[in-house]
Design a protein around this motif. Structure first.
Motif, short mmCIF file in Angstrom:
data_model
loop_
_atom_site.label_atom_id
_atom_site.label_comp_id
_atom_site.label_asym_id
_atom_site.label_seq_id
_atom_site.Cartn_x
_atom_site.Cartn_y
_atom_site.Cartn_z
N TYR A 120 -5.01 9.34 -0.32
CA TYR A 120 -5.21 8.47 -1.48
C TYR A 120 -4.33 7.23 -1.30
CZ TYR A 120 -7.29 12.68 -3.38
OH TYR A 120 -8.08 13.79 -3.57
N MET A 121 -4.98 6.10 -1.19
CA MET A 121 -4.29 4.83 -0.93
C MET A 121 -4.25 4.00 -2.22
SD MET A 121 -2.88 2.99 1.55
CE MET A 121 -3.64 3.54 3.09
N VAL A 122 -3.05 3.82 -2.73
CA VAL A 122 -2.85 2.94 -3.88
C VAL A 122 -2.46 1.57 -3.33
CG1 VAL A 122 -1.54 2.52 -5.99
CG2 VAL A 122 -2.08 4.87 -5.31
N ARG A 123 -3.32 0.59 -3.54
CA ARG A 123 -3.06 -0.74 -2.99
C ARG A 123 -2.73 -1.71 -4.14
NH1 ARG A 123 -5.57 -5.60 -1.70
NH2 ARG A 123 -4.80 -6.54 0.24
N SER A 171 0.85 -1.19 0.00
CA SER A 171 0.00 0.00 0.00
C SER A 171 0.88 1.24 0.00
CB SER A 171 -0.92 0.02 1.23
OG SER A 171 -1.81 -1.08 1.21
N ILE A 172 0.52 2.22 -0.83
CA ILE A 172 1.24 3.49 -0.88
C ILE A 172 0.23 4.60 -0.63
CG2 ILE A 172 2.70 5.01 -2.27
CD1 ILE A 172 2.27 1.55 -3.56
N ALA A 173 0.43 5.36 0.45
CA ALA A 173 -0.53 6.40 0.84
C ALA A 173 0.07 7.78 0.62
CB ALA A 173 -0.92 6.23 2.31
N ASN A 174 -0.72 8.69 0.05
CA ASN A 174 -0.25 10.06 -0.17
C ASN A 174 -1.45 11.00 -0.13
OD1 ASN A 174 0.80 12.51 -1.85
ND2 ASN A 174 2.63 11.25 -1.52
N HIS A 175 -1.20 12.25 0.26
CA HIS A 175 -2.29 13.23 0.35
C HIS A 175 -2.56 13.93 -0.97
CE1 HIS A 175 -2.80 13.08 4.72
NE2 HIS A 175 -1.49 12.99 4.81
N LYS A 193 -11.45 10.05 3.28
CA LYS A 193 -11.74 11.47 3.46
C LYS A 193 -11.45 11.89 4.90
CE LYS A 193 -15.24 11.89 -0.15
NZ LYS A 193 -14.39 12.78 -0.97
N LYS A 194 -10.78 13.04 5.02
CA LYS A 194 -10.50 13.63 6.33
C LYS A 194 -11.51 14.74 6.58
CE LYS A 194 -6.58 11.53 7.54
NZ LYS A 194 -6.31 10.88 8.82
N VAL A 195 -12.31 14.59 7.62
CA VAL A 195 -13.33 15.59 7.91
C VAL A 195 -12.91 16.51 9.04
CG1 VAL A 195 -15.20 14.17 7.06
CG2 VAL A 195 -14.51 13.95 9.44
N ARG A 196 -11.91 16.11 9.83
CA ARG A 196 -11.48 16.93 10.96
C ARG A 196 -10.40 17.91 10.52
NH1 ARG A 196 -9.95 13.30 15.97
NH2 ARG A 196 -9.81 15.41 16.86
N LEU A 197 -10.54 19.15 10.98
CA LEU A 197 -9.54 20.20 10.73
C LEU A 197 -9.29 20.46 9.25
CD1 LEU A 197 -6.89 19.22 13.45
CD2 LEU A 197 -8.77 20.86 13.64
N ARG A 198 -10.24 20.06 8.40
CA ARG A 198 -10.15 20.32 6.96
C ARG A 198 -8.87 19.76 6.33
NH1 ARG A 198 -12.31 26.60 6.39
NH2 ARG A 198 -14.38 26.26 7.32
N LYS A 199 -8.41 18.65 6.82
CA LYS A 199 -7.21 18.05 6.26
C LYS A 199 -7.49 17.44 4.90
CE LYS A 199 -4.81 17.06 10.59
NZ LYS A 199 -4.16 16.01 11.43
#
Length: 321
Positions: free
Chosen positions: A82-85, A42-46, A72-78
């Protein structure tokens, strides 16, 4: 974000460059999931553009099939994550060996894949992948700062060493459980952007940096002029006050002509500079001459204020001092 979007569109000129960049992205953002003899990655990036680049490089270089998940990040508008698996498949282990993640016997390789960094073009691509995986550069309108964050101390040292190969003296600091490799000199940051291929971001950064430097220069000049003006005003007020002390004690008319002339001009023109006072005298006098006479007046006022007996010899003629 703008810099990463641009770098995500940059494609290495050779197959080896693309391989090095993918290796860096996986090294920075990848995690392995092992279930028995099955391996998934898994490769995770914003950044969505970076995730698309991982997918494209994986498919073009190794024919790897991928899945994409968006958290989706709902806290603090982060930003979203995106998770590439990459699910278990025969090509995955071959890819990991080729990228220097695994040794030929299947054991893990923790160090930077030196075999992929023999050429300068590959080192540039690897640095680009590292930045896409964990880097950021601030708006030069504030303080200059480019940083790359990793959770591995040895990898941080290797990243610092890679930057130093390009003449960039990177430093390392710790931030909680993270290691931060950073540059703070504006010229070094510009050079790093150039090495990675972020030429548009480089030009925008340079424009903002030049504007900031010019604004700071203007502010310094204004502050300097303001300080000088304040000194001039303070000196003129002190001189006028001292002349009034003399006028109230012995009278300006008792002063020698050279001192009387400058004293009367200072009282009539309290805002005038030394140069302007000198030009109004007959004959004209330079700044140093005017200042010399005003200093004499200051000393006379000091003696009068101290209560010392003081007499001023009346001189005829128009002596300079």
């Amino acid at each position: 974000m703008i810099t990463k979007n641009e770098l995500a569109r940059v494609v290495g000129p050779r197959l080896c460059c693309k391989t090095s960049e993918l290796a860096a992205l996986i090294k920075m953002d990848g995690s392995l999931q092992i279930n028995g003899r099955k391996i998934a990655l898994s490769i995770a990036n914003h950044n969505a553009a970076v995730a698309r680049k991982v997918i494209k490089l994986s498919k073009d270089l190794f024919g790897i099939q991928t899945e994409v998940l968006v958290k989706k990040k709902v806290r603090l508008r982060k930003n979203n994550v995106y998770m590439v698996r990459i699910p278990p498949q025969p090509e995955l282990q071959k890819m990991l060996i080729k990228l220097g993640m695994l040794n030929g016997d299947g054991s893990f390789q923790e160090d930077m894949p030196e075999g992929l960094l023999q050429k300068e073009c590959c080192r540039r691509s690897y640095l680009r992948g590292i930045f896409l995986g964990g880097g950021s550069v601030n708006n030069p309108g504030g303080t200059y700062h480019l940083e790359i964050i990793t959770g591995d101390g040895r990898h941080a040292e290797a990243i610092s060493g890679l930057l130093q190969q390009f003449g960039l003296p990177a430093r390392i600091s710790s931030r909680k459980q993270w290691y931060v490799v950073y540059l703070k000199d504006s010229e070094q940051i510009v050079e790093c952007l150039n090495i990675m291929g972020a030429h548009t971001a480089l030009l925008e950064y340079e424009n903002t940096r030049i504007y900031k430097d010019m604004r700071n220069k203007v502010n310094r000049l204004v502050n300097c002029e303001t300080a000088n003006l304040n000194k001039t005003i303070d000196a003129a007020m002190r001189q006028s006050e001292n002349i009034r002390v003399i006028a109230g004690s012995i009278g300006i008319e008792k002063l020698p002509h050279s001192l009387r002339e400058v004293a009367e001009l200072r009282l009539h023109y309290p805002d005038a500079s030394l140069k302007e006072l000198g030009e109004m005298m007959d004959p004209p006098l330079g700044k140093s001459g005017v200042n010399h006479r005003l200093r004499k007046l200051d000393k006379i006022a000091e003696k009068l204020n101290s209560g010392a007996l003081f007499s001023v010899p009346v001189k005829s003629g128009r002596n300079r001092h």
